[in-house]
Design an enzyme around this catalytic site. Structure first.
Site, PDB file in Angstrom:
ATOM      1  N   ASN A   7     -18.622   3.070  -0.921  1.00 35.90           N
ATOM      2  CA  ASN A   7     -17.207   2.833  -1.215  1.00 35.90           C
ATOM      3  C   ASN A   7     -16.920   1.355  -1.472  1.00 35.90           C
ATOM      4  O   ASN A   7     -17.407   0.495  -0.742  1.00 35.90           O
ATOM      5  CB  ASN A   7     -16.344   3.321  -0.050  1.00 35.90           C
ATOM      6  N   SER A  55     -19.936   6.367   4.064  1.00 37.22           N
ATOM      7  CA  SER A  55     -19.080   7.348   4.711  1.00 37.22           C
ATOM      8  C   SER A  55     -19.854   7.969   5.863  1.00 37.22           C
ATOM      9  O   SER A  55     -21.066   8.181   5.763  1.00 37.22           O
ATOM     10  CB  SER A  55     -18.671   8.428   3.717  1.00 37.22           C
ATOM     11  N   GLU A  57     -10.758  -2.583  -2.477  1.00 30.84           N
ATOM     12  CA  GLU A  57      -9.672  -1.716  -1.992  1.00 30.84           C
ATOM     13  C   GLU A  57      -8.791  -2.456  -0.986  1.00 30.84           C
ATOM     14  O   GLU A  57      -7.572  -2.349  -1.007  1.00 30.84           O
ATOM     15  CB  GLU A  57     -10.249  -0.457  -1.338  1.00 30.84           C
ATOM     16  N   SER A 114       8.561 -19.803  20.724  1.00 23.79           N
ATOM     17  CA  SER A 114       7.702 -19.638  19.539  1.00 23.79           C
ATOM     18  C   SER A 114       6.299 -20.166  19.792  1.00 23.79           C
ATOM     19  O   SER A 114       5.444 -20.133  18.916  1.00 23.79           O
ATOM     20  CB  SER A 114       8.316 -20.370  18.339  1.00 23.79           C
ATOM     21  N   ASN A 142      14.426 -30.445  14.688  1.00 27.53           N
ATOM     22  CA  ASN A 142      14.742 -29.880  13.380  1.00 27.53           C
ATOM     23  C   ASN A 142      14.007 -30.592  12.243  1.00 27.53           C
ATOM     24  O   ASN A 142      13.428 -29.947  11.369  1.00 27.53           O
ATOM     25  CB  ASN A 142      16.255 -29.907  13.137  1.00 27.53           C
ATOM     26  N   TYR A 193      20.378 -26.570  10.048  1.00 25.82           N
ATOM     27  CA  TYR A 193      19.340 -25.781  10.734  1.00 25.82           C
ATOM     28  C   TYR A 193      19.949 -24.601  11.488  1.00 25.82           C
ATOM     29  O   TYR A 193      20.986 -24.724  12.144  1.00 25.82           O
ATOM     30  CB  TYR A 193      18.552 -26.661  11.725  1.00 25.82           C
ATOM     31  N   LYS A 214     -22.082   8.464  -0.353  1.00 26.17           N
ATOM     32  CA  LYS A 214     -20.982   7.570  -0.690  1.00 26.17           C
ATOM     33  C   LYS A 214     -21.311   6.093  -0.560  1.00 26.17           C
ATOM     34  O   LYS A 214     -22.000   5.667   0.350  1.00 26.17           O
ATOM     35  CB  LYS A 214     -19.776   7.872   0.212  1.00 26.17           C
ATOM     36  N   GLN A 252      13.017 -20.259  12.732  1.00 22.26           N
ATOM     37  CA  GLN A 252      11.816 -20.138  13.545  1.00 22.26           C
ATOM     38  C   GLN A 252      10.973 -18.932  13.087  1.00 22.26           C
ATOM     39  O   GLN A 252       9.773 -18.883  13.316  1.00 22.26           O
ATOM     40  CB  GLN A 252      12.210 -19.981  15.024  1.00 22.26           C
ATOM     41  N   THR A 293      -5.776   0.599 -23.755  1.00 17.40           N
ATOM     42  CA  THR A 293      -4.324   0.543 -23.563  1.00 17.40           C
ATOM     43  C   THR A 293      -3.964   1.933 -23.055  1.00 17.40           C
ATOM     44  O   THR A 293      -4.591   2.916 -23.474  1.00 17.40           O
ATOM     45  CB  THR A 293      -3.561   0.233 -24.867  1.00 17.40           C
ATOM     46  N   HIS A 294      -3.014   2.002 -22.158  1.00 13.37           N
ATOM     47  CA  HIS A 294      -2.656   3.288 -21.511  1.00 13.37           C
ATOM     48  C   HIS A 294      -3.869   3.914 -20.820  1.00 13.37           C
ATOM     49  O   HIS A 294      -3.914   5.123 -20.644  1.00 13.37           O
ATOM     50  CB  HIS A 294      -2.068   4.275 -22.524  1.00 13.37           C
TER      51      HIS A 294
HETATM   52  N1  ARG Z   1      10.797 -23.839  17.283  1.00 11.81           N
HETATM   53  C1  ARG Z   1      11.831 -24.246  16.402  1.00 11.81           C
HETATM   54  C2  ARG Z   1      11.566 -23.727  14.992  1.00 11.81           C
HETATM   55  O1  ARG Z   1      10.516 -23.315  14.750  1.00 11.81           O
HETATM   56  C3  ARG Z   1      11.905 -25.741  16.351  1.00 11.81           C
HETATM   57  C4  ARG Z   1      13.265 -26.263  16.029  1.00 11.81           C
HETATM   58  C5  ARG Z   1      14.226 -25.869  17.075  1.00 11.81           C
HETATM   59  N2  ARG Z   1      15.449 -26.592  16.974  1.00 11.81           N
HETATM   60  C6  ARG Z   1      16.472 -26.216  17.717  1.00 11.81           C
HETATM   61  N3  ARG Z   1      17.531 -26.954  17.601  1.00 11.81           N
HETATM   62  N4  ARG Z   1      16.466 -25.166  18.471  1.00 11.81           N
HETATM   63  O2  ARG Z   1      12.429 -23.724  14.149  1.00 11.81           O
END
Ligand code: ARG
Length: 477
Positions: free
Chosen positions: A303, A295, A308, A41, A128, A335, A301, A340, A173-174
């Site tokens: 816009n 545009s 938007e 991650s 965790n 957990y 134009k 993640q 309204t509407h």
């Molecule tokens: N990268 C993990 C997350 O975002 C951190 C916790 C991971 N814990 C584990 N026991 N694999 O959740």
């Protein structure tokens, strides 16, 4: 490999497949290269580095406080972590996918720099409770930034409402002309939506502001930790109550995304009206050129791209809310790695909310009302028909009968292409002989809005007073 290209230092680390130093002890073969990338991650959670280091410093200080670390050890760890923070800040840090996430990257760097005392940081802690802490700390800071943006937008909106407290436009309204209102009143309706969004954000902050550190992997830890000390160090209101819950639930992130979804839903409604109002068919307002684009083919134009895009971004924010709800659904305690997946939707939601608020905070005060067009539109569509019925009720006619009489006069007006206020007294009294000269005071747009003179009504003096009250609320935050 493609993934790693975006991360400094990864491309030149071909040893990604080595067993992980942090948990490799019980493994007989290195993790598969693809699996390493699939489970990592670090390419997105490195965004948490400041808060990860902040949490680690608090944890190390607490360990020294209770005697698990010596003051010297804790000090070496803190100095090392600050050093790492500086290097990451200046872009001199090599993130490694082999080290999976922000937590292990920083911990490994610490040991590399200060030696084996770095290995003591993780005493009585797990990734965790660490990650549960990091996201809370990060989101809390972001909420405080969003508070300021939302308040700035509200302030600008309320000030414009006060300036436009006398500007008459059709109320709908509407999407059909209903009764005249003031533009200031319309803007204050928007502000009420934002005021409730602000309240929802404060509720979210209150509930997330508890410290999960000490929950460790799931069950707590056997070290003599002082959870209240850590919580206070990190400016949390208190330590969380239950270790299993602390590492597992991401309801605070869901709650933030629910706030964001409702906010963006509100902003999409405002956007929709701004887009309609800038059209050649309405011409109620002018947006400054800097919020619009042209545009490449149609030279005439201009816009309304900014509203938007805000309207369009509501879709992605709603999607992130559903992603987090679905992520959490049916997860057993405690957990799970599923969690993640909480980060990217949350990060993007925060970024989107900030950008949309910033755009609106700049744009809304710059709206120029085309008063003449608004006034003309309010005159079309018999917007004072209800006022005529109320007038007849004042002369002793039951409301249902008055409704019928006015309906007939409107039909006549449509046939003759005449607004009620353009008819002569002779024409009007043909529908009821109770209609006298004094009727013209109530048939004007000014008379109609001025008559709605109560809290929450559209009378200009009520709008001015409401704007003052709203401004005070924003100022007292
Ligand atoms: N990268 C993990 C997350 O975002 C951190 C916790 C991971 N814990 C584990 N026991 N694999 O959740």
């Amino acid at each position: 490999v493609v993934m790693s290209k975006s991360i400094k230092g990864l491309a030149d680390k071909p040893d990604n497949a080595k067993t992980n130093q942090a948990w490799g002890g019980r493994f007989n073969e290195p993790v598969d290269d693809f699996v390493a990338r699939f489970t990592a991650s670090v390419n997105f959670d490195q965004r948490l580095y400041q808060h990860d280091i902040q949490g680690s410093i608090a944890h190390a200080s607490m360990l020294a406080e209770v005697g698990v670390l010596s003051p010297t050890e804790a000090n070496e760890i803190v100095v090392g972590l600050r050093d790492i923070a500086r290097d990451i800040e200046s872009g001199n840090f090599d993130w490694s996918i082999a080290l999976e996430d922000v937590h292990m990257n920083i911990e490994a760097a610490l040991t590399e720099r200060i030696g084996s005392v770095g290995k003591k940081l993780h005493t009585g802690r797990s990734r965790n409770d660490q990650v549960a802490t990091d996201i809370r700390l990060w989101l809390r800071d972001e909420i405080d930034g969003i508070n300021a943006l939302l308040s700035a937008l509200q302030k600008g909106m309320i000030e414009l409402a006060s300036t436009e407290s006398n500007t008459i436009m059709p109320g709908f309204t509407h999407l059909q002309t209903a009764q005249p209102v003031t533009f200031g009143h319309h803007l204050l309706a928007w502000n009420e939506m934002l005021e409730r969004d602000f309240g929802r954000l404060q509720d979210c902050r209150k509930r997330l502001n508890q410290c999960p550190l000490g929950a460790a992997a799931l069950a707590g830890t056997s070290y003599p930790i002082d959870r209240e000390y850590t919580a206070a160090q990190l400016a949390f209101d208190k330590a969380t109550e239950n270790s299993l819950d602390s590492v597992s639930d991401r309801d605070f992130a869901i709650e933030f995304c629910a706030f964001a979804s409702i906010l963006l839903t509100h902003m999409s409604r405002m956007s929709e009206e701004l887009i309609l109002w800038t059209s050649a068919q309405f011409q109620f307002i002018e947006l400054p050129d800097r919020f619009c684009t042209g545009s490449s083919i149609m030279p005439q134009k201009k816009n309304p791209d900014v509203p938007e895009l805000v309207r369009g971004k509501t879709g992605r924010v709603n999607g992130h809310l559903i992603a987090l709800l679905t992520l959490m659904k049916s997860q057993p305690l405690a957990y799970n790695k599923d969690n993640q997946e909480d980060k990217e939707p949350l990060f993007d939601t925060v970024d989107t909310v900030r950008d949309c608020l910033r755009a609106f905070a700049d744009m809304v005060p710059a709206i120029q009302a085309n008063k003449a067009a608004m006034y003309e539109a309010a005159k079309r569509g018999f917007s004072t028909a209800t006022d005529l019925a109320d007038y007849l009720v004042g002369k002793g006619i039951a409301f249902r009968d008055a409704h019928e009489i006015v309906g007939k006069s409107v039909a006549y007006g449509i046939a003759e292409n005449k607004d009620l206020s353009d008819m002569t007294i002779g024409e009007l009294s043909a529908f009821s002989k109770l209609i006298k000269d004094d009727v013209f005071a109530v048939l004007t747009l000014e008379g109609s809005v001025a008559a709605r003179d109560h809290i929450g009504g559209t009378a200009p003096q009520q709008v001015k007073a409401a704007a003052q009250r709203a401004l005070k609320k924003v100022a007292n935050r």
